[in-house]
Design a protein around this motif. Sequence first.
Motif, short mmCIF file in Angstrom:
data_model
loop_
_atom_site.label_atom_id
_atom_site.label_comp_id
_atom_site.label_asym_id
_atom_site.label_seq_id
_atom_site.Cartn_x
_atom_site.Cartn_y
_atom_site.Cartn_z
N CYS A 55 47.18 30.84 46.11
CA CYS A 55 46.47 32.11 46.39
C CYS A 55 46.95 33.14 45.06
O CYS A 55 47.74 32.80 44.67
N GLY A 56 46.15 34.15 45.19
CA GLY A 56 46.46 35.27 44.05
C GLY A 56 45.88 35.35 42.76
O GLY A 56 44.75 34.55 42.77
N GLY A 57 46.22 36.06 41.82
CA GLY A 57 45.65 36.03 40.46
C GLY A 57 46.86 36.52 39.62
O GLY A 57 47.83 37.16 40.00
N LEU A 58 46.65 35.86 38.29
CA LEU A 58 47.60 35.93 37.37
C LEU A 58 47.26 36.68 36.25
O LEU A 58 46.03 36.27 35.76
N GLU A 59 47.77 37.44 35.48
CA GLU A 59 47.44 37.87 34.09
C GLU A 59 48.23 37.24 33.00
O GLU A 59 49.36 36.45 33.32
N ASN A 115 41.51 41.10 32.92
CA ASN A 115 41.25 39.53 33.00
C ASN A 115 42.44 38.75 33.62
O ASN A 115 43.71 38.61 33.25
N LYS A 116 42.14 38.18 34.74
CA LYS A 116 43.01 37.48 35.79
C LYS A 116 42.60 36.04 35.83
O LYS A 116 41.30 36.04 35.93
N VAL A 117 43.45 35.39 36.09
CA VAL A 117 43.22 33.96 36.40
C VAL A 117 43.19 33.75 37.85
O VAL A 117 44.27 34.03 38.61
#
Length: 489
Positions: free
Chosen positions: A144-148, A283-285
């Motif tokens: 879950c979530g998002g990474l930079e 921009n996030k993954v």
Amino acid sequence: MVIGFEVGAVPFNPDGWGPPDATVTPTTTSTLPLNVPYAPFSRSEKLGRIADFTRNLNPGSGQGGGGGGRKSAASDSPPPRPKFVPKWRFNQHHRSQLPQRRDEEVEAKKREAEKERARRDRLYFLNRSNQNQQLPEPEDMILCGGLESYDKSFDRITPKAERRLERFKNRNFFKVTTTDDPVIRRLANEDKATVFATDNILATLMCATRSVYSWDIVVQRVGNKLFFDKRDGSQLDLLSVHETSQEPLPEAKDDINSAYSLSVEAAYINQNFSQQVLFRDGNKVSFDEPNPFANEGEEVASVAYRYRRWKLDDDTCLVARCEVQSVVEVNKQRSFLTLNALNEFDPKYSGVDWRQKLETQRGAVLATELKNNANKLAKWTAQALLANADMMKLGYVSRVHPRDHFNHVILAVVGYKPRDFASQINLNTSNMWGIVRIYEVPADAFENDYVEEPLPEDEQVQPPEENAENTEANGVANDVEDKEIGAQA
């Protein structure tokens, strides 16, 4: 005119010393007082003398009683050194009597200390029951979530080219306990495992042998499942500073260098550092599911939650929520990173000035931090191993001035592989999982209900304030609310 002085008649004793036994018969010429008793004296009493011709002032010089020898005026031998002897001695009868504890209390405290030491020593030797059988590789349940992406330009920072640490007021950070996690509740309802925890709680257990400060974990049993929780405002949400150092910190809670103040400061430094070293271009993954704790439209920090499952034995599986803070592309492959920051508050406590030693003696700086913050570095390494991170980045953050705990600069960023760093700091993975064998709890151990009282508000963590009028320092909290970083004294 000369006045005469009459001495009087002195009786003679032919039988010995002193006056004769018979009382002197007064005569017409005797002037002695009548009935004067003889006063004897002991050898220990000091009697004054008018002249002493037999006293030897300089032994060996030839001047003594009876012989009448004289000291030679031209003596080749140097005079003897004077003997310095103390003019007083300790008198036990006049020393102040301190209050003495009863022997029973002292013996009881000694026995408790020995038991505590024995329990602690046993943790060092705990290992998995079957040494030949390693834990199978865990499987990722949900991501879950998002990474930079990580900004590699921070790897080139030096003390001479330092960067100011920024504050992220609008990004929210979440420190949610196990039972409040909606994803863990869903996995528990689906019977995916029997033991549930977070990486922070597991790392605290795994590194218990290195901890000095007190902490506690709440274990709740629901049916046949165990949940490892932390309390609201728990010490686990903070980052200890100089926990294993031999140099004591100030005890006053209001001091900026006290253990409490430094823990709060280190927590906010770690949060801000983990967001500043990223590309903040929007921009996030993205992963399977969004951040389970964020509301719609809310700006959250760069973080991904990996829900991983370990098969501990045939009947027990453990699910843990693990965190990673960034991602980077290496050889066209995605690599996860954990981001943490060490903070320097005053070089006189550590004895090493980072601004002078980081470029030339980086190993000495790391060795000093391993000595003073062994538990914190071990927990970060354990969390990186649990999350299966490919790299862990350590930042060196220092105050602009030792008395200014609101403004900081980044002096360097260094990367390590978690397994190599674990070997460097002597972190035994077999011992880590041996300590976590606490999950082997009897089924009837948690039949009773326990009510936990919340901490008073004055003992909970409050973000530091620069002054009453300026509330900018509260932004360091990064809008941390009920589920975010808190602390207790």
